[in-house]
Every structure is written in C-alpha cells, then in structure tokens.
Scaffold this motif. Structure first.
Motif, short mmCIF file in Angstrom:
data_model
loop_
_atom_site.label_atom_id
_atom_site.label_comp_id
_atom_site.label_asym_id
_atom_site.label_seq_id
_atom_site.Cartn_x
_atom_site.Cartn_y
_atom_site.Cartn_z
N ALA B 145 0.92 -0.95 0.16
CA ALA B 145 -0.12 0.10 0.15
C ALA B 145 0.81 1.43 -0.06
O ALA B 145 0.59 2.37 -0.49
CB ALA B 145 -0.89 -0.06 1.29
N ASP B 146 1.98 1.49 0.85
CA ASP B 146 2.87 2.18 0.77
C ASP B 146 3.25 2.42 -0.56
O ASP B 146 3.43 3.67 -1.16
CB ASP B 146 4.16 2.07 1.50
CG ASP B 146 3.82 2.03 3.21
OD1 ASP B 146 2.74 2.31 3.31
OD2 ASP B 146 4.58 1.23 3.64
N LYS B 148 2.07 1.75 -3.57
CA LYS B 148 1.00 2.27 -4.29
C LYS B 148 0.99 3.91 -4.27
O LYS B 148 0.63 4.35 -4.97
CB LYS B 148 -0.20 1.50 -4.19
CG LYS B 148 -1.30 1.90 -5.16
CD LYS B 148 -2.82 1.26 -4.79
CE LYS B 148 -3.91 1.83 -5.69
NZ LYS B 148 -5.15 1.55 -5.45
N ALA B 149 0.78 4.10 -3.35
CA ALA B 149 0.70 5.43 -2.50
C ALA B 149 1.71 6.35 -3.07
O ALA B 149 1.25 7.55 -3.48
CB ALA B 149 0.56 5.62 -1.12
N LEU B 150 3.05 5.98 -3.30
CA LEU B 150 3.89 6.41 -3.67
C LEU B 150 3.78 6.68 -5.22
O LEU B 150 3.88 7.76 -5.95
CB LEU B 150 5.34 5.83 -3.45
CG LEU B 150 5.94 6.55 -2.01
CD1 LEU B 150 7.13 5.79 -1.70
CD2 LEU B 150 6.09 8.10 -1.99
N VAL B 152 1.07 6.97 -6.58
CA VAL B 152 -0.11 7.87 -6.97
C VAL B 152 0.37 9.38 -6.96
O VAL B 152 0.14 10.13 -7.45
CB VAL B 152 -1.21 7.75 -5.97
CG1 VAL B 152 -2.04 8.81 -6.05
CG2 VAL B 152 -1.98 6.33 -6.16
#
Lengths: 184, 184
Positions: B145-146, B148-150, B152
């Motif tokens: 999830a980290d 993916k967030a980066l 984004v």
DNA sequence: ATCCAAGCGGGACGAGTATCCCGATTGTGC
DNA sequence: GCACAATCGGGATACTCGTCCCGCTTGGAT
C-alpha cells in the motif's frame, strides 16, 4: 444584513465544512441544506454556486494553515520548519475528505484560491522550501509541485487504511526522499 | 457471433481505450459510441454497463504490465527489478488519464480486477517487493500500500507539468524514500 | 434469391443534481 | 403594534448521463 440571515449563513458554512469533510465534495447541496435545517434556496442565495461554497470553506482552512506555517518558519531552523510543515499539511488534510479530493485534483483548483493575497499559502510554502533547500536539508532540484505531489501520495495512503502509524511511515518515507541526494 | 458484431465489439474496445486514456473515466458512453461510429445500444449490448467496459480495458492493460513485470523479476537482481517495476508502472499509467484516475481511487476498484487469477498483478508486485526487502534494497517496514501511494504521488505530479524530467525526478525521489533507512 | 434471427441505431426513460423562482414568512425600523 | 422589505422554503426547471427498448436492417446459411 438581517440577523437571521447572518445566522443562517454561518450555520450553512459550518455544516458544509463538516459534510464535505465527511462525505467529500460530491455531497449534494440539498443534503447540506437539510442538515443545516434550511431550504436549498437559502444556501444558493448566500453562495450562488456550489463552487462558491467550497471556496469559502477552503479559504478559511487555508488561512488557518498559513498562520501555523508562519509560526513554524519563525521558530524552527529551516530544515525542521519545512519537514514539520509537510507533516502538518498531511495531517490536517488527511482527516478532511473534501480537502483530499481538492488536493488530488478531482475538484476545483486549490491553487487559485491560495493566491488570495492576504492568505498566500503559496508564498509561505515557497519560502519554507527555499530555506530548506539553502540549508541543504532537501535536494536542490526539488520544486513546490514535487512537494505537493508527495503530499498527495501520503494522502492516497489513507484509502487503504486509516492507520496513524502507516501515515507517519509515509510521511517519513516522503521526507527521506526529499532529503536524499540524487542516486549515482 | 456474427462477423459484424465481432468487428463492432473490437472497435468499441479500441475507441474506449483511447477515449478513457485521453478524457478520463468520466467520458460519456455516448461519446465513445459516436467516435466508434455505432449507436449507444451497440455499446451497451456488448458491455452491459459502463463499468464492464472499463474493466475489460483495464484487464487487458494489467495483463500486459504483468508480463513485463515477470520479465523484470526474472532478469534483474531483486533491488533493480523492484525499482524498474516502480518506474515502469508510473510511466505506463501516467500517459493514461483513465488509469490514473482509477489508481487515485476516483473510479472503480483496480484491486478487484487485479485479483483475476491468471493476471495477478498483486502477486507479482508483492513478490518484487518481498525480494527487494530481503535484499535490503528497500526499508523493511514498507508495504504494498505504501508503494502504491507513492505511485499515486508520482502520477499527481503530472497535473502540474507533463515534463518528463519532472516525472523522472519524482520517481527518483520516491525510490530514494523507499530505499532510505528510518531517520534517527 | 430467400428468409429470419442476430444485430443495429438512437430515441425514451429515469435518476441524480445544481440553480432559479415565487408565494409565504419574519425581522426590524418607526 | 405595523408595514414592508429582506429572507426563507422547497417545488419547478434544466441538464447530464447510463440503461433499456423496439422497429428496422443485414449477415449468412440454405
């Protein structure tokens, strides 16, 4: 302005703030009117369009953030000030779904609002960044748009889990990236 | 299936891919039908809902990315494989407005599609991340999830400027953050 | 060449929403 | 208290879309 009109305006503003924060910017105006205990006509008289309403709210929130950012700039060394500002922004915006959407671009233009002379978030932000760059706390090629993009990344992290530890980790990772010198 | 029906289906799929990439997921179905030179009825017969149409497209794009990700995993050392995968994802998605929106959450659920057994992006991604973690190329506490967030965040960078240099810098910054060890 | 079901086009329909309008109401100066 | 203008409520209106439907067309097997 009549006293009841003033009361209603304030109430609509408060309710809209809560509603946009909780439901996001797509919350219907009618819903805000219902929660505020007024008719839709009352909302649209005080705020001719939905955008006018969101702008009024964002303007208020931004002005609060600017105050705290100026405090940081005055009381911390450049590097610390910048990184604490980064964390502050993320923490503040993360709990507000409407603001998150606005930051991520699926809404109106925050930058346009932030240009308001008296509340110029952009100037403060640029100042903090320039200070941190000069002090060698962030890589010299970083721009304000880069910083904003990393903030959006941290906010995106919230979609998967509202874990405060995860948020802190993301902020830490983002700041480490800004700090590190270019890879060889 | 009749030959003309097959042709139409393929044409709609192609046009929808281009349209969503250029205009985003909010492009009207009628517009896609118009560009494809068919009626709206033809679109909705082949794809009962708009979501079904987007899913068909994403499924195709994801399967392509998975192939390339597997190649990377097989031909590079764990750290390099992971970071090249990160850059690959961002580069691929950045040029597709529809995919960007889907990644940023303002659309349907990419994760659900990605669970399709034969095209499991998630598994490949998790494998690459685990490898990089084990090799000490990324901090040990980073989750998918980290990452993916980066991604984004890197995609958000595109809103300000479509400058390829800025994109590279963002990817570099994000990867540096993932690599760096926790600040003391 | 003929037939007919698969396929087509695009209009009808309904849902959701922002904005406008007007008859009813209420605050406020006198 | 009274009058009246400011204000209110919420229904009417307009618009955008996605989905469904139905009368017409056409591919392709015979």
């Amino acid at each position: 302005m009549r006293a009841d009109a003033q009361r209603n305006r304030k109430r609509v503003l408060e309710v809209a703030l809560e509603t946009f924060a909780a439901e996001g910017l797509s919350a219907p105006v009618a819903e805000i009117a219902r929660r505020a205990g007024v008719g839709t006509g009352t909302v649209s008289r005080h705020f001719p369009t939905k955008d006018a309403l969101s702008e009024a709210i964002v303007l208020h929130l931004v002005s609060e953030i600017v105050v705290r950012a100026r405090e940081l700039a005055a009381t911390r060394d450049p590097g610390t000030a910048f990184f604490e500002f980064f964390a502050l922004m993320v923490e503040q915006i993360a709990v507000n779904r409407g603001l998150s959407q606005a930051m991520s671009g699926s809404g109106f233009d925050v930058e346009a609002v932030a240009f308001d002379p008296e509340r110029n978030l952009l100037t403060v932000e640029e100042g903090l960044l320039a200070g941190a760059r000069k002090a060698g706390a962030v890589r010299p090629d970083i721009t304000r748009a880069d910083v904003k993009a990393l903030m959006v990344g941290c906010l995106a992290r919230e979609q998967h889990a509202l874990d405060p530890q995860a948020r802190k980790r993301m902020i830490d990772v983002a700041c480490a990236g800004l700090r590190a010198q270019r890879q060889p």
